[in-house]
Write a protein that holds these residues in place. Structure first.
Motif, PDB file in Angstrom:
ATOM      1  N   GLN A 155      76.029  37.919  10.933  1.00 53.38           N
ATOM      2  CA  GLN A 155      76.864  38.674  11.849  1.00 53.38           C
ATOM      3  C   GLN A 155      78.107  37.866  12.183  1.00 53.38           C
ATOM      4  OE1 GLN A 155      76.112  41.845  12.736  1.00 53.38           O
ATOM      5  NE2 GLN A 155      74.275  41.638  11.438  1.00 53.38           N
ATOM      6  N   THR A 156      79.214  38.594  12.380  1.00 48.21           N
ATOM      7  CA  THR A 156      80.461  37.914  12.715  1.00 48.21           C
ATOM      8  C   THR A 156      80.268  37.067  13.972  1.00 48.21           C
ATOM      9  OG1 THR A 156      81.779  39.717  11.772  1.00 48.21           O
ATOM     10  CG2 THR A 156      82.899  38.251  13.331  1.00 48.21           C
ATOM     11  N   GLY A 157      80.658  35.812  13.848  1.00 49.91           N
ATOM     12  CA  GLY A 157      80.541  34.888  14.971  1.00 49.91           C
ATOM     13  C   GLY A 157      79.290  34.026  14.922  1.00 49.91           C
ATOM     14  N   ASP A 158      78.333  34.329  14.022  1.00 48.49           N
ATOM     15  CA  ASP A 158      77.152  33.466  13.898  1.00 48.49           C
ATOM     16  C   ASP A 158      77.591  32.046  13.537  1.00 48.49           C
ATOM     17  OD1 ASP A 158      75.479  35.571  14.443  1.00 48.49           O
ATOM     18  OD2 ASP A 158      74.849  35.903  12.358  1.00 48.49           O
ATOM     19  N   PRO A 159      76.959  31.022  14.123  1.00 46.22           N
ATOM     20  CA  PRO A 159      77.375  29.644  13.827  1.00 46.22           C
ATOM     21  C   PRO A 159      77.032  29.233  12.398  1.00 46.22           C
ATOM     22  CG  PRO A 159      75.402  29.639  15.171  1.00 46.22           C
ATOM     23  CD  PRO A 159      75.850  31.070  15.097  1.00 46.22           C
ATOM     24  N   ILE A 160      77.927  28.459  11.811  1.00 44.10           N
ATOM     25  CA  ILE A 160      77.699  27.861  10.494  1.00 44.10           C
ATOM     26  C   ILE A 160      77.510  26.364  10.717  1.00 44.10           C
ATOM     27  CG2 ILE A 160      78.671  27.406   8.217  1.00 44.10           C
ATOM     28  CD1 ILE A 160      80.341  29.959   8.527  1.00 44.10           C
ATOM     29  N   SER A 161      76.367  25.821  10.274  1.00 44.52           N
ATOM     30  CA  SER A 161      76.031  24.408  10.482  1.00 44.52           C
ATOM     31  C   SER A 161      76.387  23.584   9.266  1.00 44.52           C
ATOM     32  CB  SER A 161      74.539  24.255  10.789  1.00 44.52           C
ATOM     33  OG  SER A 161      74.163  25.027  11.916  1.00 44.52           O
ATOM     34  N   ALA A 162      76.688  22.304   9.503  1.00 41.88           N
ATOM     35  CA  ALA A 162      76.979  21.388   8.404  1.00 41.88           C
ATOM     36  C   ALA A 162      75.723  21.184   7.567  1.00 41.88           C
ATOM     37  CB  ALA A 162      77.494  20.062   8.943  1.00 41.88           C
ATOM     38  N   PHE A 163      75.824  21.354   6.259  1.00 41.90           N
ATOM     39  CA  PHE A 163      74.690  21.191   5.346  1.00 41.90           C
ATOM     40  C   PHE A 163      74.099  19.793   5.433  1.00 41.90           C
ATOM     41  CE2 PHE A 163      73.357  19.926   0.990  1.00 41.90           C
ATOM     42  CZ  PHE A 163      72.255  20.758   0.870  1.00 41.90           C
ATOM     43  N   ALA A 164      74.952  18.786   5.630  1.00 37.11           N
ATOM     44  CA  ALA A 164      74.530  17.396   5.757  1.00 37.11           C
ATOM     45  C   ALA A 164      75.619  16.625   6.486  1.00 37.11           C
ATOM     46  CB  ALA A 164      74.248  16.790   4.391  1.00 37.11           C
ATOM     47  N   THR A 165      75.282  15.442   6.892  1.00 37.94           N
ATOM     48  CA  THR A 165      76.265  14.577   7.543  1.00 37.94           C
ATOM     49  C   THR A 165      77.392  14.266   6.555  1.00 37.94           C
ATOM     50  OG1 THR A 165      74.599  13.603   8.978  1.00 37.94           O
ATOM     51  CG2 THR A 165      76.627  12.338   8.631  1.00 37.94           C
ATOM     52  N   GLY A 166      78.635  14.284   7.046  1.00 37.26           N
ATOM     53  CA  GLY A 166      79.755  14.000   6.153  1.00 37.26           C
ATOM     54  C   GLY A 166      81.088  14.018   6.866  1.00 37.26           C
ATOM     55  N   THR A 167      82.124  14.154   6.077  1.00 37.53           N
ATOM     56  CA  THR A 167      83.497  14.169   6.580  1.00 37.53           C
ATOM     57  C   THR A 167      84.200  15.430   6.086  1.00 37.53           C
ATOM     58  OG1 THR A 167      83.546  11.751   6.494  1.00 37.53           O
ATOM     59  CG2 THR A 167      85.672  12.893   6.671  1.00 37.53           C
ATOM     60  N   VAL A 168      85.025  16.026   6.956  1.00 40.50           N
ATOM     61  CA  VAL A 168      85.771  17.223   6.562  1.00 40.50           C
ATOM     62  C   VAL A 168      86.856  16.793   5.566  1.00 40.50           C
ATOM     63  CG1 VAL A 168      87.202  19.148   7.348  1.00 40.50           C
ATOM     64  CG2 VAL A 168      85.319  18.293   8.803  1.00 40.50           C
ATOM     65  N   GLU A 169      86.681  17.259   4.320  1.00 38.54           N
ATOM     66  CA  GLU A 169      87.638  16.865   3.279  1.00 38.54           C
ATOM     67  C   GLU A 169      88.930  17.682   3.372  1.00 38.54           C
ATOM     68  OE1 GLU A 169      87.703  15.980  -1.547  1.00 38.54           O
ATOM     69  OE2 GLU A 169      86.079  17.150  -0.673  1.00 38.54           O
ATOM     70  N   TYR A 170      88.805  18.975   3.598  1.00 40.18           N
ATOM     71  CA  TYR A 170      89.980  19.821   3.798  1.00 40.18           C
ATOM     72  C   TYR A 170      89.584  21.127   4.452  1.00 40.18           C
ATOM     73  CZ  TYR A 170      88.424  21.938  -0.663  1.00 40.18           C
ATOM     74  OH  TYR A 170      87.698  22.528  -1.670  1.00 40.18           O
ATOM     75  N   VAL A 171      90.594  21.788   5.040  1.00 39.79           N
ATOM     76  CA  VAL A 171      90.460  23.119   5.627  1.00 39.79           C
ATOM     77  C   VAL A 171      91.595  23.960   5.057  1.00 39.79           C
ATOM     78  CG1 VAL A 171      90.536  24.472   7.761  1.00 39.79           C
ATOM     79  CG2 VAL A 171      89.446  22.207   7.760  1.00 39.79           C
ATOM     80  N   GLY A 172      91.296  25.223   4.653  1.00 39.30           N
ATOM     81  CA  GLY A 172      92.334  26.053   4.043  1.00 39.30           C
ATOM     82  C   GLY A 172      92.075  27.533   4.203  1.00 39.30           C
ATOM     83  N   GLN A 173      93.000  28.341   3.621  1.00 41.24           N
ATOM     84  CA  GLN A 173      92.881  29.797   3.692  1.00 41.24           C
ATOM     85  C   GLN A 173      93.654  30.415   2.524  1.00 41.24           C
ATOM     86  OE1 GLN A 173      94.285  31.521   7.380  1.00 41.24           O
ATOM     87  NE2 GLN A 173      93.312  33.497   6.973  1.00 41.24           N
TER      88      GLN A 173
END
Length: 338
Positions: free
Chosen positions: A244-262
């Motif tokens: 459902q729209t707005g459901d939280p998405i959890s990090a699959f594992a510990t790590g670092t955000v490599e990039y964010v895009g669209q």
């Protein structure tokens, strides 16, 4: 006459002395008999307890032990009779034998071989003659010792508990985790040739701790399919998990955000680098909650489910990669059954 009277007076004078010697002799004889009785009792107990029960733990024959346990024996009369017979005819052992036969039952001493009656315990034959009354053969006695209906004698000894050395607790060695990239499962895929940098095999992610980013139904699998919008048969490089729209998405594992895009295809997306060549990609997000370079923990909220980009409804498009090779995420996550 004078000498006769003097002799009579001497006899009268010494007559009490003679009577005293007779009295003292009788008393001494009684004491001797008492000592003999005590010696017989000690000898009996020594033979019976010392050699009859404890070292060899020898049980008596069925009839004799039952008589010993169940019958009321007048021990006082038996000991009195033994004391009265001591000092009479016969040897001390003969009299003790008669006493044992009377107390424990069996045939009279006349039925026992004289050589056996003189030995309370015949060590060469390993049997007690008096207790059996000479009635049983040694082999028959041995067979009857442990008869099922023979009364059991509970002979216990108080002993100090033996302290056992404590054994060191077994230390479980940690399971060896295959290094990241190790082949765990060879796929039997026989369909259309896979694009470059895509595999159907299951590879190890090392000792990476992982979670399912969104728990939902599997809307689309990894592999070739007809695109839901343009209808083109092409390879789908991840899995689509409904939500459902707005459901939280959890990090699959510990790590670092490599990039964010669209973009128009994936909508709002981001990628995490988990180290050792393992990376996870999240697309069609409604919102991204982290920024490039940010460290995140396993299970931490990083985005929200949406339908941005080329999507027919809210869902998460999830991809997993190892050293630029795309993996089938279904090996590493859980989904709800349809």
């Amino acid at each position: 006459m004078y000498r006769a009277a003097h002799t009579a007076r001497k006899n009268i004078h010494f007559s009490p002395t003679g009577a005293g010697r007779h009295s003292r002799g009788s008393s001494s004889q009684e004491r001797t008999r008492l000592r003999q009785l005590l010696v017989c009792v000690v000898l009996f107990l020594t033979v019976f307890l010392g050699k009859g029960i404890f070292p060899a733990k020898l049980l008596q024959v069925r009839d004799d032990i039952v008589q010993l346990i169940t019958y009321n024996i007048d021990f006082k009369a038996a000991f009195s009779k033994l004391g009265a017979t001591i000092g009479g005819e016969g040897t001390l052992l003969d009299q003790l034998g008669e006493f044992c036969v009377e107390v424990f039952g069996g045939s009279s001493s006349s039925d026992v071989d004289p050589q056996q009656a003189g030995n309370l315990y015949d060590s060469s034959q390993s049997k007690i003659v008096l207790l059996t009354g000479g009635r049983q053969d040694p082999e028959e006695l041995t067979q009857n010792l442990f008869s099922s209906d023979l009364p059991k004698l509970d002979i216990s000894f108080d002993t100090e508990p033996v302290e056992q050395s404590e054994q060191p607790a077994a230390v479980e060695e940690p399971a060896v985790v295959p290094a990241a990239g190790t082949l765990l499962l060879k796929s039997d895929y026989s369909g259309k040739e896979l694009p470059n940098n895509y595999t159907m095999d299951k590879l190890s992610l090392g000792d990476l701790e992982t979670v399912t980013p969104v728990l939902g139904h599997l809307n689309s699998v990894y592999g070739y399919r007809d695109h839901p919008i343009n209808g083109v048969y092409q390879f789908h490089g991840g899995v689509d998990i409904g939500g459902q729209t707005g459901d939280p998405i959890s990090a699959f594992a510990t790590g670092t955000v490599e990039y964010v895009g669209q973009d128009d295809s994936y909508g709002l997306y981001l990628q995490l680098d988990h180290g050792n060549g393992v990376k996870s990609f999240y697309a069609h997000c409604n919102k991204v909650c982290v920024s490039k370079g940010q460290s995140v923990a396993v299970g931490e909220k990083i985005a929200e489910v949406g339908s941005s980009g080329a999507a027919t409804g809210p869902h998460l498009h999830l991809e997993l990669k190892f050293n630029k090779t795309h993996l089938d995420p279904i090996y590493y996550i859980q989904v709800l059954e349809n």
